[in-house]
Design a protein around this motif. Structure first.
Motif, PDB file in Angstrom:
ATOM      1  N   SER A 193     -13.285  46.860  36.918  1.00  0.00           N
ATOM      2  CA  SER A 193     -12.166  46.244  36.067  1.00  0.00           C
ATOM      3  C   SER A 193     -11.280  45.180  37.313  1.00  0.00           C
ATOM      4  CB  SER A 193     -10.658  47.218  35.096  1.00  0.00           C
ATOM      5  OG  SER A 193     -10.129  46.037  34.966  1.00  0.00           O
ATOM      6  N   SER A 194     -11.311  43.973  37.942  1.00  0.00           N
ATOM      7  CA  SER A 194     -10.781  42.743  38.428  1.00  0.00           C
ATOM      8  C   SER A 194     -10.326  42.672  37.861  1.00  0.00           C
ATOM      9  CB  SER A 194     -12.361  42.621  39.188  1.00  0.00           C
ATOM     10  OG  SER A 194     -13.463  43.079  39.185  1.00  0.00           O
ATOM     11  N   LYS A 245       0.221  31.464  52.076  1.00  0.00           N
ATOM     12  CA  LYS A 245       1.018  31.216  51.153  1.00  0.00           C
ATOM     13  C   LYS A 245      -0.044  30.409  50.620  1.00  0.00           C
ATOM     14  CE  LYS A 245       4.803  28.473  48.717  1.00  0.00           C
ATOM     15  NZ  LYS A 245       5.892  27.726  49.387  1.00  0.00           N
ATOM     16  N   TYR A 246      -0.575  30.067  48.571  1.00  0.00           N
ATOM     17  CA  TYR A 246      -1.260  29.511  48.310  1.00  0.00           C
ATOM     18  C   TYR A 246      -2.720  30.275  48.254  1.00  0.00           C
ATOM     19  CZ  TYR A 246       2.381  26.419  48.076  1.00  0.00           C
ATOM     20  OH  TYR A 246       3.985  26.304  47.713  1.00  0.00           O
ATOM     21  N   GLU A 247      -2.892  31.026  49.000  1.00  0.00           N
ATOM     22  CA  GLU A 247      -4.642  32.033  48.870  1.00  0.00           C
ATOM     23  C   GLU A 247      -4.825  32.102  47.642  1.00  0.00           C
ATOM     24  OE1 GLU A 247      -5.939  32.758  53.023  1.00  0.00           O
ATOM     25  OE2 GLU A 247      -4.510  33.312  52.633  1.00  0.00           O
ATOM     26  N   SER A 248      -5.852  32.719  47.229  1.00  0.00           N
ATOM     27  CA  SER A 248      -6.595  33.532  45.943  1.00  0.00           C
ATOM     28  C   SER A 248      -7.220  34.845  46.806  1.00  0.00           C
ATOM     29  CB  SER A 248      -7.309  32.781  45.363  1.00  0.00           C
ATOM     30  OG  SER A 248      -8.286  32.765  45.921  1.00  0.00           O
ATOM     31  N   LEU A 249      -6.845  35.441  45.832  1.00  0.00           N
ATOM     32  CA  LEU A 249      -6.986  37.220  45.582  1.00  0.00           C
ATOM     33  C   LEU A 249      -7.448  37.925  44.311  1.00  0.00           C
ATOM     34  CD1 LEU A 249      -5.469  39.509  45.038  1.00  0.00           C
ATOM     35  CD2 LEU A 249      -4.009  38.491  47.337  1.00  0.00           C
ATOM     36  N   ILE A 250      -8.690  38.369  44.782  1.00  0.00           N
ATOM     37  CA  ILE A 250      -9.133  39.818  43.738  1.00  0.00           C
ATOM     38  C   ILE A 250      -8.779  40.850  43.576  1.00  0.00           C
ATOM     39  CG2 ILE A 250     -11.030  40.338  42.020  1.00  0.00           C
ATOM     40  CD1 ILE A 250     -12.352  37.743  43.148  1.00  0.00           C
ATOM     41  N   LYS A 276      -0.050  38.502  34.216  1.00  0.00           N
ATOM     42  CA  LYS A 276      -0.574  37.259  34.787  1.00  0.00           C
ATOM     43  C   LYS A 276      -1.904  37.095  35.841  1.00  0.00           C
ATOM     44  CE  LYS A 276       3.569  34.989  32.770  1.00  0.00           C
ATOM     45  NZ  LYS A 276       4.793  34.516  33.404  1.00  0.00           N
ATOM     46  N   CYS A 277      -3.016  37.470  35.453  1.00  0.00           N
ATOM     47  CA  CYS A 277      -4.129  36.893  36.035  1.00  0.00           C
ATOM     48  C   CYS A 277      -5.416  37.494  35.485  1.00  0.00           C
ATOM     49  CB  CYS A 277      -4.744  38.248  36.699  1.00  0.00           C
ATOM     50  SG  CYS A 277      -4.688  40.419  36.678  1.00  0.00           S
ATOM     51  N   ASN A 278      -6.213  36.559  36.642  1.00  0.00           N
ATOM     52  CA  ASN A 278      -8.152  36.429  34.915  1.00  0.00           C
ATOM     53  C   ASN A 278      -8.161  37.605  35.314  1.00  0.00           C
ATOM     54  OD1 ASN A 278      -7.029  33.503  35.358  1.00  0.00           O
ATOM     55  ND2 ASN A 278      -7.676  33.046  36.956  1.00  0.00           N
ATOM     56  N   THR A 279      -8.650  38.620  34.094  1.00  0.00           N
ATOM     57  CA  THR A 279      -9.681  39.873  33.857  1.00  0.00           C
ATOM     58  C   THR A 279     -10.920  40.230  34.127  1.00  0.00           C
ATOM     59  OG1 THR A 279      -6.918  40.224  33.437  1.00  0.00           O
ATOM     60  CG2 THR A 279      -9.176  41.966  32.946  1.00  0.00           C
ATOM     61  N   THR A 280     -11.169  40.551  34.709  1.00  0.00           N
ATOM     62  CA  THR A 280     -12.541  40.410  34.221  1.00  0.00           C
ATOM     63  C   THR A 280     -13.484  42.086  33.843  1.00  0.00           C
ATOM     64  OG1 THR A 280     -13.865  38.805  35.652  1.00  0.00           O
ATOM     65  CG2 THR A 280     -15.235  39.908  35.444  1.00  0.00           C
ATOM     66  N   VAL A 281     -13.794  42.589  33.056  1.00  0.00           N
ATOM     67  CA  VAL A 281     -13.872  44.225  33.009  1.00  0.00           C
ATOM     68  C   VAL A 281     -15.688  44.359  32.773  1.00  0.00           C
ATOM     69  CG1 VAL A 281     -14.121  46.323  31.709  1.00  0.00           C
ATOM     70  CG2 VAL A 281     -11.867  44.856  32.426  1.00  0.00           C
TER      71      VAL A 281
END
Length: 233
Positions: free
Chosen positions: A82-83, A43-48, A72-77
C-alpha cells in the motif's frame, strides 16, 4: 559423505524447525519504505510511503505519531503493498512514521525531517553492514561552492570539496547521528542505522512453505558442503 549420511536425520529435523521459526518471523513483519530513500526533505517536496509485508495490503495504513493515520494522501494499493503519496510536504509533517496492519502489527519507526532552511543531508534510511554508503550535503539553490563539513554525533569527521562523503564497508561503528554544514548553513541531524547482514533475511516476505523449503534446501546444501570439508556451518 558417510559421516554426512549419519547426520541426515538430525539435520533434517533442524531444518524443519528452522522452517517454522523462519516462516513465523517473516510473516509477522511489516516494512515501511520511503521514496526517495532519505530522511530529510525541503519544504514543498513530495514523498511516497510504501508499506509492505502483509497478505492484506488493503488493511495497511501509514501513521504519524502525533497526527495519527494519514488520510489526506493519494493512496495506491496493489497485491504486494500500500502506497501513500504526499504531493507537498511542510515542516509540520516532520516526525515519526510507521505502517500498521488491520490486526495491529507495526513496522519499524522512521523519523523524517522537513525544513524550510537552505541545506539538507541526504542519507539513506538504513544501510547493511559491508555496503558502501554516500552522504550528500544538498543545498536548496544551486551554488558553485559545494564544499561541506560532515559531522557524526557532533564531531567533525570530514571536509569535502564536492559536498559528498562516502563510507566504504559500513559497520556498526558508523552508526550514529549525522549532519552537514555548507556555506555556513547547517542541516538537521539524522540517524544512520546500520543493520547486520542477517537482518536482510528477515525482510524477505516469503509467500508459502515452498519458498521456505527452498531456503532449507540451500541451507542443507551449504551444511553438507561444510561437513564434507570438515568445517562448521
Amino acid at each position: 559423505w558417510y559421516k554426512l549420511s549419519e547426520q541426515l536425520p538430525s539435520l533434517l529435523w533442524t531444518l524443519l524447525a528452522l522452517e517454522h521459526v523462519f516462516l513465523w518471523f517473516v510473516s509477522d513483519s511489516l516494512i515501511l519504505r520511503i521514496e526517495p530513500n532519505r530522511l530529510q526533505f525541503f519544504k514543498y517536496e513530495s514523498l511516497i510511503f510504501h508499506c509492505e509485508g502483509s497478505d492484506d495490503s488493503t488493511g495497511l495504513k501509514i501513521v504519524h505519531r502525533s497526527k495519527g493515520e494519514l488520510l489526506k494522501c493519494n493512496t495506491t494499493v496493489t497485491s504486494k503493498r500500500s502506497s501513500c503519496t504526499i504531493p507537498t510536504i511542510f515542516p509540520e509533517d516532520s516526525g515519526q512514521y510507521w505502517c500498521e496492519s488491520r490486526d495491529g502489527k507495526r513496522s519499524d519507526i522512521i523519523h523524517i525531517n522537513v525544513t524550510d532552511g537552505p541545506v539538507i543531508l541526504e542519507s539513506p534510511i538504513s544501510v547493511v553492514e559491508g555496503e558502501t554508503v554516500t552522504l550528500r550535503c544538498k543545498r536548496k539553490t544551486t551554488s558553485p561552492n559545494l564544499s561541506a563539513d560532515f559531522y557524526k554525533d557532533g564531531r567533525l569527521i570530514r571536509t569535502s570539496s564536492t559536498g559528498n562523503m562516502s563510507i566504504s564497508s559500513v559497520s556498526k561503528r558508523d552508526e550514529g547521528f549525522y549532519k552537514c554544514i555548507s556555506g555556513g548553513r547547517e542541516s538537521a541531524e539524522s540517524l544512520m542505522a546500520v543493520q547486520g547482514e542477517t537482518h536482510q533475511c528477515y525482510q524477505i516476505k516469503l509467500k508459502n512453505t515452498c519458498d521456505i523449503t527452498i531456503f532449507s534446501c540451500l541451507l542443507f546444501m551449504q551444511c553438507g558442503r561444510c561437513t564434507a570439508e570438515g568445517t562448521h556451518c
